[in-house]
Design a protein around this motif. Structure first.
Motif, PDB file in Angstrom:
ATOM      1  N   UNK A  94      19.325  69.300 -23.401  1.00  0.00           N
ATOM      2  CA  UNK A  94      20.470  68.222 -24.252  1.00  0.00           C
ATOM      3  C   UNK A  94      19.903  66.935 -24.071  1.00  0.00           C
ATOM      4  N   UNK A  95      19.125  66.464 -23.264  1.00  0.00           N
ATOM      5  CA  UNK A  95      18.306  64.915 -23.274  1.00  0.00           C
ATOM      6  C   UNK A  95      16.716  65.287 -23.419  1.00  0.00           C
ATOM      7  N   UNK A  96      16.402  65.692 -24.786  1.00  0.00           N
ATOM      8  CA  UNK A  96      14.892  66.074 -24.716  1.00  0.00           C
ATOM      9  C   UNK A  96      14.009  64.709 -24.821  1.00  0.00           C
ATOM     10  N   UNK A  97      14.726  63.844 -25.450  1.00  0.00           N
ATOM     11  CA  UNK A  97      13.971  62.407 -25.632  1.00  0.00           C
ATOM     12  C   UNK A  97      13.616  61.479 -24.412  1.00  0.00           C
ATOM     13  N   UNK A  98      13.927  62.169 -23.303  1.00  0.00           N
ATOM     14  CA  UNK A  98      13.813  61.144 -22.110  1.00  0.00           C
ATOM     15  C   UNK A  98      12.297  61.766 -21.578  1.00  0.00           C
ATOM     16  N   UNK A 146      10.897  63.216  -9.669  1.00  0.00           N
ATOM     17  CA  UNK A 146      10.873  61.894  -9.222  1.00  0.00           C
ATOM     18  C   UNK A 146      10.732  60.749 -10.117  1.00  0.00           C
ATOM     19  N   UNK A 147      10.610  61.224 -11.235  1.00  0.00           N
ATOM     20  CA  UNK A 147      10.440  59.922 -12.380  1.00  0.00           C
ATOM     21  C   UNK A 147      12.026  59.389 -12.479  1.00  0.00           C
ATOM     22  N   UNK A 148      11.938  57.872 -12.273  1.00  0.00           N
ATOM     23  CA  UNK A 148      13.223  57.235 -12.367  1.00  0.00           C
ATOM     24  C   UNK A 148      13.787  57.200 -14.101  1.00  0.00           C
ATOM     25  N   UNK A 149      14.921  57.382 -14.250  1.00  0.00           N
ATOM     26  CA  UNK A 149      15.441  57.366 -15.683  1.00  0.00           C
ATOM     27  C   UNK A 149      16.821  57.068 -15.677  1.00  0.00           C
ATOM     28  N   UNK A 166      10.229  65.347 -20.851  1.00  0.00           N
ATOM     29  CA  UNK A 166       8.934  65.423 -21.180  1.00  0.00           C
ATOM     30  C   UNK A 166       8.067  66.112 -20.036  1.00  0.00           C
ATOM     31  N   UNK A 167       8.379  65.422 -18.955  1.00  0.00           N
ATOM     32  CA  UNK A 167       7.639  66.224 -17.787  1.00  0.00           C
ATOM     33  C   UNK A 167       8.074  67.548 -17.278  1.00  0.00           C
ATOM     34  N   UNK A 168       9.439  67.670 -17.444  1.00  0.00           N
ATOM     35  CA  UNK A 168       9.874  68.959 -17.097  1.00  0.00           C
ATOM     36  C   UNK A 168       9.557  70.277 -18.440  1.00  0.00           C
ATOM     37  N   UNK A 169       9.291  69.628 -19.522  1.00  0.00           N
ATOM     38  CA  UNK A 169       8.753  70.666 -20.748  1.00  0.00           C
ATOM     39  C   UNK A 169       7.292  71.118 -20.298  1.00  0.00           C
TER      40      UNK A 169
END
Length: 221
Positions: free
Chosen positions: A192-196, A129-132, A200-203
């Motif tokens: 692939x987009x680890x900096x978003x 649910x986090x907007x990016x 962070x939350x997925x990790x």
């Protein structure tokens, strides 16, 4: 002369009364036209007759409940089971929430599995649910969102295994499968987009899921 005449009359009278049917049957019949035999014709068949036998599907017994309509294709009417299914689903949901509450209340530092499962579920929900860049994580995943949520649900199986009558080892296998699915999602979608922020939350969610599978009851030694 009088006596012989009396005896002759008595003899004649007695001979006449011995077989009156024979004298009448053997005598000459009265002349007349021959009798005609009257023939009676059968009545015409009715224009409509009720069908013989029971209607199709009729069991021969009236329904116990008069309010139930008779369906000729099904025989005796069957009671509705929608209410029973609703009650069973309600009882199952109540049992599941009861097991979850008991597992969380009984968690401790020595048994942190329930805490880790809750942390993994919360982190994954934040990821979705986090907007990016004006898109939430679920919009980026599309149908893969269902796969991620299913993996999160598998993490809770050891907590509710009694409701579904599973042994501890089988329940742990479901939990390990959920953790493996979240690890695959992290590698495929977040690495692939680890900096978003979503990564962070997925990790955090994938890491907590791995620890939950490691500490879950039923893990083979």
């Amino acid at each position: 002369m009088f006596a012989p005449t009396v005896r002759w009359c008595v003899h004649t009278f007695s001979m006449t009364n011995q077989n009156p049917a024979s004298s009448s049957s053997e005598g000459p019949q009265a002349a007349g036209p021959p009798s005609k035999t009257v023939e009676t014709s059968a009545p015409p068949p009715p224009l409509w007759a009720p069908p013989s036998g029971d209607p199709p599907g009729w069991s021969g017994q009236a329904p116990a409940d008069p309010s139930q309509a008779f369906n000729p294709e099904q025989g005796s009417p069957e009671p509705s089971t929608s209410g029973q299914r609703a009650n069973e689903a309600k009882d199952t949901a109540t049992a599941v929430f009861g097991e979850l509450k008991a597992a969380v209340s009984g968690a401790s530092k020595r048994e942190p599995y329930p805490f880790l499962v809750m942390a993994a579920a919360a982190a994954v929900i934040l990821w979705l649910v986090w907007p990016e860049d004006d898109k939430i994580g679920a919009q980026n995943l599309k149908l893969w969102t269902v796969f991620v949520l299913g993996c999160v649900g598998l993490l809770f199986v050891p907590m509710i295994r009694k409701v579904f009558r599973l042994d501890a080892q089988r329940a742990w296998q479901f939990c390990a499968g959920g953790a493996a699915g979240l690890a695959f999602s992290w590698v495929a979608f977040l690495l692939p987009s680890i900096s978003t922020n979503q990564s962070f939350f997925g990790t955090i969610g994938a890491g907590a899921a791995g620890l939950a599978a490691w500490t879950a009851p039923g893990k083979p030694e």
